[in-house]
Design a protein around this motif. Structure first.
Motif, PDB file in Angstrom:
ATOM      1  N   GLY A 122       0.813  -1.216   0.000  1.00 29.75           N
ATOM      2  CA  GLY A 122       0.000   0.000   0.000  1.00 29.75           C
ATOM      3  C   GLY A 122       0.839   1.255   0.000  1.00 29.75           C
ATOM      4  N   ALA A 123       1.989   1.227   0.685  1.00 30.50           N
ATOM      5  CA  ALA A 123       2.872   2.388   0.723  1.00 30.50           C
ATOM      6  C   ALA A 123       3.378   2.727  -0.669  1.00 30.50           C
ATOM      7  CB  ALA A 123       4.039   2.126   1.668  1.00 30.50           C
ATOM      8  N   GLU A 124       3.645   1.694  -1.477  1.00 28.18           N
ATOM      9  CA  GLU A 124       4.107   1.926  -2.842  1.00 28.18           C
ATOM     10  C   GLU A 124       2.965   2.383  -3.741  1.00 28.18           C
ATOM     11  OE1 GLU A 124       7.357   1.643  -4.250  1.00 28.18           O
ATOM     12  OE2 GLU A 124       7.761   1.820  -2.110  1.00 28.18           O
ATOM     13  N   VAL A 125       1.766   1.842  -3.502  1.00 25.53           N
ATOM     14  CA  VAL A 125       0.602   2.233  -4.311  1.00 25.53           C
ATOM     15  C   VAL A 125       0.317   3.720  -4.152  1.00 25.53           C
ATOM     16  CG1 VAL A 125      -1.889   1.923  -4.608  1.00 25.53           C
ATOM     17  CG2 VAL A 125      -0.417  -0.068  -4.272  1.00 25.53           C
ATOM     18  N   SER A 126       0.629   4.268  -2.978  1.00 26.30           N
ATOM     19  CA  SER A 126       0.379   5.695  -2.737  1.00 26.30           C
ATOM     20  C   SER A 126       1.183   6.577  -3.684  1.00 26.30           C
ATOM     21  CB  SER A 126       0.704   6.057  -1.287  1.00 26.30           C
ATOM     22  OG  SER A 126       2.084   5.876  -1.013  1.00 26.30           O
ATOM     23  N   LYS A 127       2.235   6.020  -4.281  1.00 24.84           N
ATOM     24  CA  LYS A 127       3.024   6.780  -5.253  1.00 24.84           C
ATOM     25  C   LYS A 127       2.267   6.974  -6.568  1.00 24.84           C
ATOM     26  CE  LYS A 127       7.457   5.089  -3.434  1.00 24.84           C
ATOM     27  NZ  LYS A 127       8.685   4.323  -3.758  1.00 24.84           N
ATOM     28  N   LEU A 128       1.132   6.298  -6.714  1.00 19.20           N
ATOM     29  CA  LEU A 128       0.341   6.393  -7.943  1.00 19.20           C
ATOM     30  C   LEU A 128      -0.652   7.552  -7.904  1.00 19.20           C
ATOM     31  CD1 LEU A 128      -0.520   2.638  -8.588  1.00 19.20           C
ATOM     32  CD2 LEU A 128       1.142   4.035  -9.822  1.00 19.20           C
ATOM     33  N   SER A 156      -5.326  11.295   0.430  1.00 16.76           N
ATOM     34  CA  SER A 156      -4.898   9.990   0.924  1.00 16.76           C
ATOM     35  C   SER A 156      -5.222   8.901  -0.086  1.00 16.76           C
ATOM     36  CB  SER A 156      -5.569   9.655   2.263  1.00 16.76           C
ATOM     37  OG  SER A 156      -6.973   9.490   2.097  1.00 16.76           O
ATOM     38  N   ILE A 157      -4.426   7.826  -0.040  1.00 13.93           N
ATOM     39  CA  ILE A 157      -4.663   6.638  -0.856  1.00 13.93           C
ATOM     40  C   ILE A 157      -4.500   5.434   0.066  1.00 13.93           C
ATOM     41  CG2 ILE A 157      -3.878   5.237  -2.795  1.00 13.93           C
ATOM     42  CD1 ILE A 157      -2.726   7.765  -4.042  1.00 13.93           C
ATOM     43  N   SER A 181      -8.995   9.796  -1.461  1.00 17.33           N
ATOM     44  CA  SER A 181      -9.784  10.864  -0.828  1.00 17.33           C
ATOM     45  C   SER A 181      -9.254  12.233  -1.229  1.00 17.33           C
ATOM     46  CB  SER A 181      -9.733  10.724   0.694  1.00 17.33           C
ATOM     47  OG  SER A 181     -10.254   9.481   1.100  1.00 17.33           O
ATOM     48  N   THR A 182     -10.178  13.179  -1.360  1.00 20.78           N
ATOM     49  CA  THR A 182      -9.800  14.554  -1.677  1.00 20.78           C
ATOM     50  C   THR A 182     -10.933  15.471  -1.189  1.00 20.78           C
ATOM     51  OG1 THR A 182      -9.033  16.035  -3.430  1.00 20.78           O
ATOM     52  CG2 THR A 182     -10.815  14.523  -3.984  1.00 20.78           C
ATOM     53  N   GLU A 183     -10.844  16.728  -1.535  1.00 19.62           N
ATOM     54  CA  GLU A 183     -11.902  17.692  -1.180  1.00 19.62           C
ATOM     55  C   GLU A 183     -12.254  18.532  -2.397  1.00 19.62           C
ATOM     56  OE1 GLU A 183     -11.436  18.715   3.583  1.00 19.62           O
ATOM     57  OE2 GLU A 183     -10.552  20.063   2.092  1.00 19.62           O
ATOM     58  N   PRO A 228     -15.665  16.892   1.449  1.00 21.22           N
ATOM     59  CA  PRO A 228     -14.772  15.734   1.354  1.00 21.22           C
ATOM     60  C   PRO A 228     -15.367  14.658   0.447  1.00 21.22           C
ATOM     61  CG  PRO A 228     -15.911  15.716   3.447  1.00 21.22           C
ATOM     62  CD  PRO A 228     -16.283  17.014   2.781  1.00 21.22           C
ATOM     63  N   VAL A 229     -14.538  14.089  -0.387  1.00 17.84           N
ATOM     64  CA  VAL A 229     -14.980  13.059  -1.327  1.00 17.84           C
ATOM     65  C   VAL A 229     -14.031  11.864  -1.236  1.00 17.84           C
ATOM     66  CG1 VAL A 229     -15.371  12.461  -3.741  1.00 17.84           C
ATOM     67  CG2 VAL A 229     -15.975  14.734  -2.914  1.00 17.84           C
ATOM     68  N   ALA A 230     -14.605  10.678  -1.181  1.00 12.68           N
ATOM     69  CA  ALA A 230     -13.815   9.440  -1.229  1.00 12.68           C
ATOM     70  C   ALA A 230     -14.306   8.606  -2.396  1.00 12.68           C
ATOM     71  CB  ALA A 230     -13.953   8.665   0.076  1.00 12.68           C
ATOM     72  N   LEU A 231     -13.391   7.991  -3.087  1.00 12.81           N
ATOM     73  CA  LEU A 231     -13.725   7.204  -4.274  1.00 12.81           C
ATOM     74  C   LEU A 231     -13.039   5.848  -4.179  1.00 12.81           C
ATOM     75  CD1 LEU A 231     -14.951   7.065  -7.187  1.00 12.81           C
ATOM     76  CD2 LEU A 231     -12.773   8.001  -7.993  1.00 12.81           C
ATOM     77  N   ASP A 232     -13.815   4.779  -4.353  1.00 16.54           N
ATOM     78  CA  ASP A 232     -13.250   3.429  -4.368  1.00 16.54           C
ATOM     79  C   ASP A 232     -12.964   3.023  -5.805  1.00 16.54           C
ATOM     80  OD1 ASP A 232     -13.336   3.214  -1.661  1.00 16.54           O
ATOM     81  OD2 ASP A 232     -15.163   2.002  -1.584  1.00 16.54           O
ATOM     82  N   LEU A 233     -11.718   2.676  -6.060  1.00 19.34           N
ATOM     83  CA  LEU A 233     -11.281   2.263  -7.387  1.00 19.34           C
ATOM     84  C   LEU A 233     -10.981   0.767  -7.387  1.00 19.34           C
ATOM     85  CD1 LEU A 233      -8.751   5.182  -8.040  1.00 19.34           C
ATOM     86  CD2 LEU A 233     -11.076   5.000  -8.963  1.00 19.34           C
TER      87      LEU A 233
END
Length: 287
Positions: free
Chosen positions: A149-155, A166-167, A177-179, A188-193
């Protein structure tokens, strides 16, 4: 004068040269045969021991050499700097017997560190029916690439055209997540991919949206002209190319989120070890 009848006598017989020689008692022959038989068993035992030791040495030394060759070949094929982080398991069966039958039943390879287009991962490869002759095809090859997950955050820039706060890996999806700033209100908005295989790339498809405290379907959100204009880049499907990091012999079968990892599952069946596809790599669009 003493009588001659009790005097010891020496029986002489002529040998092949005509010279006389002491006679040999016939009772000595079985003893010699017994000694010869005993020596024969000893020699046979020594030969068996030598063969066992020889097979053991071939098994251990041959296995060590085969592992080293496999490690170097894998490091070369995948473009690794060294083979230190590569471990190879040739199975528990006799390597000699497997080689005599034409190939190895199962070979398992673990790679501690492998880079996939800038993301660090770990890899496990399982191959079955691996032939001794390189020109013969391998029965099956499966490869699991696990990206933490730490590496995925680089995407972040790949997952969305918007700045993300956040990812996280959430269940079977990647939650970003973003705003949004709407007039003077920040929402605030969260999106599941959901990651899916897309040829030589990974696509991230929007599955569900959490807007504030309300969950909205992606279709409804896209249909709202006010919100869709703001969330358009967030809701569009994005792709992450992996072609430049993997041999063209491998095909992406599936992509999943499991055990806090983004797992890419690949395979290659019926391709010979010396096939050029193991040395060829695809290309990714320049960022």
């Amino acid at each position: 004068m003493a009588s001659d009848e009790h005097q010891p006598t020496l029986e002489l017989r002529l040998d092949g040269s005509g010279e006389s020689a002491p006679a040999t008692s016939s009772s000595d022959a079985p003893a010699k045969r017994k000694r010869r038989g005993w020596i024969g068993w000893v020699i046979a035992g020594v030969v068996v021991i030598i063969l066992i030791v020889g097979v053991f040495l071939v098994e251990t030394v041959g296995r060590t050499a085969a592992v080293r060759i496999a490690q170097d070949e894998i490091a070369s094929t995948l473009g690794l700097e060294a083979s230190d982080g590569v471990s190879v398991d040739l199975g528990s069966g006799s390597l000699v017997l497997q080689a005599l039958t034409g190939g190895l039943d199962v070979v398992t390879i673990d790679i501690d560190r492998f880079e996939v287009n800038g993301l660090e991962s770990s890899v496990r490869v399982t191959a079955t029916g691996v032939p001794v002759v390189p020109s013969q095809p391998i029965d099956t090859v499966s490869m699991d690439v696990a990206i933490s997950g730490a590496e995925v955050s680089k995407l972040a820039t790949t997952l969305s055209g918007l700045g993300l706060d956040s990812i996280e890996l959430e269940g079977s999806a990647i939650r970003v997540s973003t705003e949004f700033a709407l007039l003077f209100i920040r929402i605030p908005v969260a999106l599941d991919l959901v990651p899916v295989a897309a040829g030589d790339a990974i696509a991230f498809e929007p599955e569900s949206v959490i807007l504030g405290e309300e969950q909205i379907s992606v279709a409804d959100l896209r249909a709202n002209p006010l919100v869709s204009s703001l969330a358009g880049s967030l809701l569009s499907s994005q792709e992450f190319c992996v072609a430049s990091s993997l041999p063209t012999a491998l095909t992406i079968d599936s992509v999943d989120v499991a055990n806090d990892n983004l797992v890419i599952q690949l395979s290659a069946d019926g391709i010979a070890l010396d096939d050029a596809a193991w040395k060829q790599y695809g290309t990714c669009p320049s960022s």
